[in-house]
Scaffold this motif. Structure first.
Motif, PDB file in Angstrom:
ATOM      1  N   GLY A  65       0.826  -1.213   0.000  1.00  0.00           N
ATOM      2  CA  GLY A  65       0.000   0.000   0.000  1.00  0.00           C
ATOM      3  C   GLY A  65       0.854   1.253   0.000  1.00  0.00           C
ATOM      4  O   GLY A  65       0.600   2.194  -0.756  1.00  0.00           O
ATOM      5  N   VAL A  66       1.916   1.235   0.860  1.00  0.00           N
ATOM      6  CA  VAL A  66       2.805   2.406   0.919  1.00  0.00           C
ATOM      7  C   VAL A  66       3.499   2.601  -0.430  1.00  0.00           C
ATOM      8  O   VAL A  66       3.575   3.713  -0.970  1.00  0.00           O
ATOM      9  N   LEU A  67       3.997   1.471  -1.021  1.00  0.00           N
ATOM     10  CA  LEU A  67       4.671   1.554  -2.327  1.00  0.00           C
ATOM     11  C   LEU A  67       3.737   2.139  -3.390  1.00  0.00           C
ATOM     12  O   LEU A  67       4.142   2.948  -4.225  1.00  0.00           O
ATOM     13  N   VAL A  97       2.603   6.704  -7.089  1.00  0.00           N
ATOM     14  CA  VAL A  97       1.742   7.744  -7.675  1.00  0.00           C
ATOM     15  C   VAL A  97       2.561   9.011  -7.879  1.00  0.00           C
ATOM     16  O   VAL A  97       2.562   9.632  -8.941  1.00  0.00           O
ATOM     17  N   ASP A  98       3.332   9.334  -6.836  1.00  0.00           N
ATOM     18  CA  ASP A  98       4.135  10.542  -6.849  1.00  0.00           C
ATOM     19  C   ASP A  98       5.177  10.517  -7.976  1.00  0.00           C
ATOM     20  O   ASP A  98       5.321  11.456  -8.742  1.00  0.00           O
ATOM     21  N   GLN A  99       5.900   9.374  -8.049  1.00  0.00           N
ATOM     22  CA  GLN A  99       6.949   9.201  -9.067  1.00  0.00           C
ATOM     23  C   GLN A  99       6.377   9.320 -10.478  1.00  0.00           C
ATOM     24  O   GLN A  99       6.907  10.038 -11.325  1.00  0.00           O
ATOM     25  N   VAL A 100       5.276   8.575 -10.713  1.00  0.00           N
ATOM     26  CA  VAL A 100       4.664   8.542 -12.041  1.00  0.00           C
ATOM     27  C   VAL A 100       4.210   9.941 -12.433  1.00  0.00           C
ATOM     28  O   VAL A 100       4.421  10.406 -13.553  1.00  0.00           O
ATOM     29  N   GLU A 101       3.603  10.645 -11.485  1.00  0.00           N
ATOM     30  CA  GLU A 101       3.093  11.983 -11.746  1.00  0.00           C
ATOM     31  C   GLU A 101       4.240  12.940 -12.071  1.00  0.00           C
ATOM     32  O   GLU A 101       4.153  13.749 -12.992  1.00  0.00           O
ATOM     33  N   ARG A 102       5.355  12.805 -11.331  1.00  0.00           N
ATOM     34  CA  ARG A 102       6.491  13.693 -11.576  1.00  0.00           C
ATOM     35  C   ARG A 102       7.042  13.474 -12.988  1.00  0.00           C
ATOM     36  O   ARG A 102       7.323  14.404 -13.706  1.00  0.00           O
ATOM     37  N   ARG A 103       7.152  12.190 -13.375  1.00  0.00           N
ATOM     38  CA  ARG A 103       7.671  11.874 -14.716  1.00  0.00           C
ATOM     39  C   ARG A 103       6.780  12.471 -15.800  1.00  0.00           C
ATOM     40  O   ARG A 103       7.243  13.020 -16.786  1.00  0.00           O
TER      41      ARG A 103
END
Ligand SMILES: [Zn+2]
Length: 506
Positions: free
Chosen positions: A138-140, A145-151
């Motif tokens: 769940g934490v991963l 979400v954050d990583q994908v959004e930043r990319r």
């Protein structure tokens, strides 16, 4: 008896879902032999689950089911990751895995209450492990979400820079004010289609052959997507269709939701920075914010994408298309309150039983041409030297006017009948007036790339231009709408055996 009916009631939807999944995989390019093997194992597992008796004696059933089920499970996951997987799916997949672990944890705890002694302790340990794994996943999921959004944001920012550079590149023009009605063709990128869908929708054996070739051979080509800008001295700036938008073409994973992504190719649209609608308007001396009216021939996404940049525009479209439903609502999000539905109460127009004189002065006539979509319409624009007829997707290209030889695929039934009616009415209209010039949304022939491009280079179509375009039309088509030699499309397979093919006219 009821039990058998119940099982058949389960079997039919299961097989239907399986069939759709196989078609999706085929459209994504999975080879046929692999799909056949996988499909047989899949069907075998479903039948085996519903009627275990067919798998042999009780003792061997479990082993046979495992023999079928394990490759099906691993195969489904493998195929999904190989051909349908998108980076943006990662948070969702991790969240699903987390939910599965937590459900398992709950089930284990329920059992712990019943088990005693050593077994109970073992179950408790397992439950804690599963719960821990669930929480970690769940934490991963949240972090990804954050990583994908930043990319995504990085890719979009780079695109913005490229577009700004394209606006400033030399060769842009100054706007010429006043005078005649101007029309500028705008090539908003290309779209990948199957050859059969584009050219092979014929009756009888040829049509069937087209369907089979589309699915099995997956013969693909790219075709241009054209929108048209109208600069009108009385009615201001208008667009007929809006083409593809940048995010559709260059941010596919982020733009489409999960279901849409299953059904579309990641590289369905191709667009260079210079092909963006906003860039092209700027290079012609206009601004997207000045467009007051958009005539949308139909709701499909390669025509409605640019609406994202035109929140101020009134969007004129046939009510039937809107009510039938929009497959990709994202393009309409900003304009859904600015829609205007024509009543089509201006009487007959040539072979068309109904029409809409949009401004009441005969300058723009809307003609219902359902078939390609339930509320498709064509747009006739009056010029000094004649008229242009914007086809939308009723006829994709100039050779499509020969509807008995070249035809797009339609769903069949009433759609196909309406489509043919519309095509005949258009043939009639063009035959009745030699000063009407057809303009297509996907023409990939010399007609658009050479003749239309040069006739509209300054935006004003003069009498010579009308004559040249109609002369070319007569060189391609006979008076009874058949193709002359040298103009019948043929699929040319890709040179390397993979990739996209092309079209040759012979
Ligand atoms: Zn289209």
């Amino acid at each position: 008896m009821l039990k058998i009916l119940g099982k058949i009631g389960l079997l039919v939807p299961a097989l239907a879902v399986g069939a759709v999944w196989l078609v999706v995989l085929r459209l994504k390019g999975v080879p046929v032999p692999l799909l056949v093997t996988y499909g047989l194992l899949l069907a075998g597992s479903v039948v085996g689950l519903l009627w275990p008796g067919v798998l042999g004696r009780r003792a061997t059933r479990g082993r046979v089911l495992a023999f079928l089920g394990v490759p099906v499970g691993l195969g489904t996951l493998g195929l999904y990751l190989a051909v349908v997987y998108y980076v943006t799916d990662l948070p969702v997949l991790l969240a699903l895995a987390a939910a599965a672990c937590l459900t398992w944890t709950a089930a284990l705890f329920l059992r712990v209450r019943r088990a005693a002694g050593d077994r109970g302790a073992r179950q408790t340990r397992r439950a804690f492990l599963a719960g821990g794994a669930g929480l970690a996943l769940g934490v991963l999921s949240g972090l990804s979400v954050d990583q994908v959004e930043r990319r995504r944001r990085e890719v979009l920012a780079r695109g913005e820079q490229e577009r700004q550079a394209a606006v400033r590149a030399p060769g842009g023009r100054r706007r010429i004010a006043g005078g005649a009605v101007r029309v500028f063709p705008i090539h908003t990128g290309d779209t990948v289609v199957t050859y059969g869908q584009f050219y092979g929708g014929l009756d009888g054996w040829e049509g069937l052959n087209g369907y089979v070739r589309t699915l099995v051979g997956k013969a693909q080509i790219t075709v241009p997507v054209h929108a048209y800008l109208i600069d009108h001295p009385r009615h201001g700036l208008m667009l007929v269709d809006t083409g593809v938008n940048w995010e559709q073409a260059r941010d596919h994973d982020g733009y489409y939701d999960m279901t849409s992504r299953l059904l579309t190719e990641r590289d369905e649209y191709r667009m260079s920075p210079g092909q963006d609608l906003r860039v092209q308007l700027a290079r012609l001396g206009y601004d997207a914010k000045e467009i007051s009216t958009v005539f949308l021939t139909h709701v499909h996404d390669d025509h409605a994408g640019g609406l994202r940049y035109l929140p101020q525009a009134t969007v004129v479209m046939d009510r039937r298309d809107w009510e039938h439903g929009v497959l990709y609502p994202y393009s309409f999000a900003l304009v859904k309150d600015n829609l205007s539905f024509p009543a089509f109460d201006s009487g007959a127009f040539g072979a068309f039983p109904a029409s809409q004189d949009h401004f009441g002065d005969g300058s723009v006539i809307l003609l219902p041409t359902p078939g390609h979509s339930p509320g498709h319409m064509c747009v006739l624009l009056r010029l000094d030297a004649g008229s242009v007829l914007f086809m939308g997707d009723t006829l994709y290209t100039l050779p499509h006017l020969a509807v008995d030889q070249v035809r797009q695929m339609t769903i069949g039934g009433a759609d196909t009948i309406h489509q043919m009616e519309a095509a005949r009415r258009i043939q009639n209209l063009l035959a009745s007036d030699p000063r009407i010039v057809p303009l297509f949304a996907h023409d990939n022939t010399r007609y658009h790339s050479d003749l239309v491009a040069s006739a509209f280079a300054q935006g004003v179509l003069d009498e010579d231009g009308v004559r040249e375009l109609r002369t070319h039309m007569e060189a391609v088509l006979t008076p009874d709408w058949r193709l002359r030699p040298g103009h019948t499309p043929r699929f040319v397979p890709p040179a390397s055996g993979t990739g996209l093919g092309s079209v040759d006219f012979r």
